[in-house]
Design a protein around this motif. Structure first.
Motif, PDB file in Angstrom:
ATOM      1  N   ARG A  95       0.842  -1.199   0.000  1.00  0.00           N
ATOM      2  CA  ARG A  95       0.000   0.000   0.000  1.00  0.00           C
ATOM      3  C   ARG A  95       0.884   1.259   0.000  1.00  0.00           C
ATOM      4  O   ARG A  95       0.590   2.230  -0.702  1.00  0.00           O
ATOM      5  CB  ARG A  95      -0.939   0.001   1.198  1.00  0.00           C
ATOM      6  CG  ARG A  95      -1.866   1.215   1.250  1.00  0.00           C
ATOM      7  CD  ARG A  95      -2.807   1.159   2.426  1.00  0.00           C
ATOM      8  NE  ARG A  95      -3.845   0.144   2.252  1.00  0.00           N
ATOM      9  CZ  ARG A  95      -3.889  -1.016   2.910  1.00  0.00           C
ATOM     10  NH1 ARG A  95      -2.953  -1.296   3.812  1.00  0.00           N
ATOM     11  NH2 ARG A  95      -4.856  -1.870   2.687  1.00  0.00           N
ATOM     12  N   ARG A  96       1.964   1.219   0.785  1.00  0.00           N
ATOM     13  CA  ARG A  96       2.878   2.369   0.824  1.00  0.00           C
ATOM     14  C   ARG A  96       3.487   2.601  -0.559  1.00  0.00           C
ATOM     15  O   ARG A  96       3.607   3.761  -1.004  1.00  0.00           O
ATOM     16  CB  ARG A  96       3.985   2.125   1.846  1.00  0.00           C
ATOM     17  CG  ARG A  96       4.886   3.338   2.090  1.00  0.00           C
ATOM     18  CD  ARG A  96       6.068   3.002   2.973  1.00  0.00           C
ATOM     19  NE  ARG A  96       6.992   2.086   2.302  1.00  0.00           N
ATOM     20  CZ  ARG A  96       7.875   2.456   1.379  1.00  0.00           C
ATOM     21  NH1 ARG A  96       7.957   3.734   0.999  1.00  0.00           N
ATOM     22  NH2 ARG A  96       8.677   1.577   0.828  1.00  0.00           N
ATOM     23  N   HIS A  98       2.196   1.915  -3.434  1.00  0.00           N
ATOM     24  CA  HIS A  98       1.177   2.434  -4.340  1.00  0.00           C
ATOM     25  C   HIS A  98       0.782   3.871  -4.015  1.00  0.00           C
ATOM     26  O   HIS A  98       0.539   4.671  -4.925  1.00  0.00           O
ATOM     27  CB  HIS A  98      -0.057   1.524  -4.296  1.00  0.00           C
ATOM     28  CG  HIS A  98       0.162   0.198  -4.941  1.00  0.00           C
ATOM     29  ND1 HIS A  98      -0.809  -0.774  -5.035  1.00  0.00           N
ATOM     30  CD2 HIS A  98       1.266  -0.340  -5.542  1.00  0.00           C
ATOM     31  CE1 HIS A  98      -0.332  -1.837  -5.651  1.00  0.00           C
ATOM     32  NE2 HIS A  98       0.931  -1.606  -5.960  1.00  0.00           N
ATOM     33  N   VAL A  99       0.738   4.203  -2.729  1.00  0.00           N
ATOM     34  CA  VAL A  99       0.313   5.551  -2.336  1.00  0.00           C
ATOM     35  C   VAL A  99       1.463   6.544  -2.442  1.00  0.00           C
ATOM     36  O   VAL A  99       1.335   7.598  -3.082  1.00  0.00           O
ATOM     37  CB  VAL A  99      -0.264   5.540  -0.907  1.00  0.00           C
ATOM     38  CG1 VAL A  99      -0.562   6.963  -0.431  1.00  0.00           C
ATOM     39  CG2 VAL A  99      -1.546   4.701  -0.850  1.00  0.00           C
ATOM     40  N   GLY A 106      -4.869   4.531  -2.806  1.00  0.00           N
ATOM     41  CA  GLY A 106      -4.831   3.352  -1.950  1.00  0.00           C
ATOM     42  C   GLY A 106      -4.159   2.212  -2.682  1.00  0.00           C
ATOM     43  O   GLY A 106      -3.677   2.371  -3.815  1.00  0.00           O
ATOM     44  N   ILE A 107      -4.125   1.047  -2.072  1.00  0.00           N
ATOM     45  CA  ILE A 107      -3.537  -0.122  -2.717  1.00  0.00           C
ATOM     46  C   ILE A 107      -4.335  -0.443  -3.979  1.00  0.00           C
ATOM     47  O   ILE A 107      -5.558  -0.298  -4.015  1.00  0.00           O
ATOM     48  CB  ILE A 107      -3.518  -1.310  -1.731  1.00  0.00           C
ATOM     49  CG1 ILE A 107      -2.675  -2.462  -2.303  1.00  0.00           C
ATOM     50  CG2 ILE A 107      -4.921  -1.753  -1.362  1.00  0.00           C
ATOM     51  CD1 ILE A 107      -2.388  -3.556  -1.289  1.00  0.00           C
ATOM     52  N   GLY A 122      -7.647  -5.940  -0.090  1.00  0.00           N
ATOM     53  CA  GLY A 122      -7.024  -4.643  -0.304  1.00  0.00           C
ATOM     54  C   GLY A 122      -8.110  -3.630  -0.577  1.00  0.00           C
ATOM     55  O   GLY A 122      -8.871  -3.266   0.300  1.00  0.00           O
ATOM     56  N   ARG A 123      -8.211  -3.205  -1.828  1.00  0.00           N
ATOM     57  CA  ARG A 123      -9.275  -2.288  -2.220  1.00  0.00           C
ATOM     58  C   ARG A 123     -10.617  -3.039  -2.260  1.00  0.00           C
ATOM     59  O   ARG A 123     -10.657  -4.234  -2.574  1.00  0.00           O
ATOM     60  CB  ARG A 123      -8.941  -1.707  -3.596  1.00  0.00           C
ATOM     61  CG  ARG A 123      -9.774  -0.518  -3.998  1.00  0.00           C
ATOM     62  CD  ARG A 123      -9.261   0.115  -5.291  1.00  0.00           C
ATOM     63  NE  ARG A 123      -7.950   0.752  -5.131  1.00  0.00           N
ATOM     64  CZ  ARG A 123      -7.491   1.716  -5.902  1.00  0.00           C
ATOM     65  NH1 ARG A 123      -8.249   2.170  -6.908  1.00  0.00           N
ATOM     66  NH2 ARG A 123      -6.294   2.242  -5.720  1.00  0.00           N
TER      67      ARG A 123
END
Length: 208
Positions: A95-96, A98-99, A106-107, A122-123
């Protein structure tokens, strides 16, 4: 079988009109009886990838795109990557990426499959993902942890575990109970990438 995979199956059985009891991730008597009834009435074993016949549909976004495809990915990480940490920690790290690195909200994936066969969301499935440029509407993206150095023509077993193999099949089956999936593909079918590190169509045939 992980609690997340069982919950997906329970939700699918419920949506198909069976009575698995509460969606609690516990494979109890009611869930077992519902699954057996489903099998007796023509359902496929949970190790198979034949999609169930269902009229249910998941819709994504404000435009309500019907979800009819699942695309598989890999995290392209080594088997030793964060091996001493939980899948939740691994998901947080993805997630980090991707963000912070990609600037996404978000992821990008809807489901993450750990090397021990555990599965985490995830999402939300009702949200459009961010897995393939130009091919995210009406798609559920699932990622397997691992796959570093893989090729699109490698076998699944070269880079992923037996637990992941079973978990992935259970995940696909569970999704297919809840929305009318017409295609299961790999990232490498939509872009010049090795991801997910195997040929999905060959892997699907192994379950036939």
């Amino acid at each position: 079988m992980s609690k997340a995979a069982i919950s997906l199956i329970q939700t699918g059985l419920r949506d198909l009109g069976y009575q698995p009891g509460p969606v609690d991730g516990i494979y109890g008597p009611r869930t077992r009886d519902a699954a057996l009834t489903w099998l007796e009435e023509g359902g496929q074993p949970l190790t198979s990838i034949r999609m169930p016949l269902t009229s249910a549909m998941i819709y994504q976004g404000a435009a309500r795109y019907p979800v009819q495809e699942i695309i598989l990915h890999c995290s392209a990480t080594r088997p030793s990557w964060m091996a001493d940490r939980s899948l939740a920690d691994q998901v947080a790290e993805i997630r980090r990426w991707h963000v912070q690195d990609n600037g996404w909200r978000g992821i990008g994936y809807h489901w993450i499959i750990g090397r021990d066969g555990s599965i985490l969301p995830g999402r939300k499935e009702t949200e459009i993902g961010a897995g393939v440029v130009g091919r995210n509407q009406g798609v559920i993206h699932a990622v397997l942890i691992g796959g570093h150095g893989s090729s699109e023509r490698d076998r699944f077993s070269e880079h992923f575990t037996a637990a992941q193999d079973l978990a992935a099949r259970q995940l696909l089956q569970g999704i297919g109970m809840r929305t009318r999936i017409t295609r299961i593909s790999g990232h490498n079918e939509h872009a010049a990438k090795a991801c997910p590190g195997f040929t999905v169509s060959d892997w699907l045939k192994e379950a036939a």
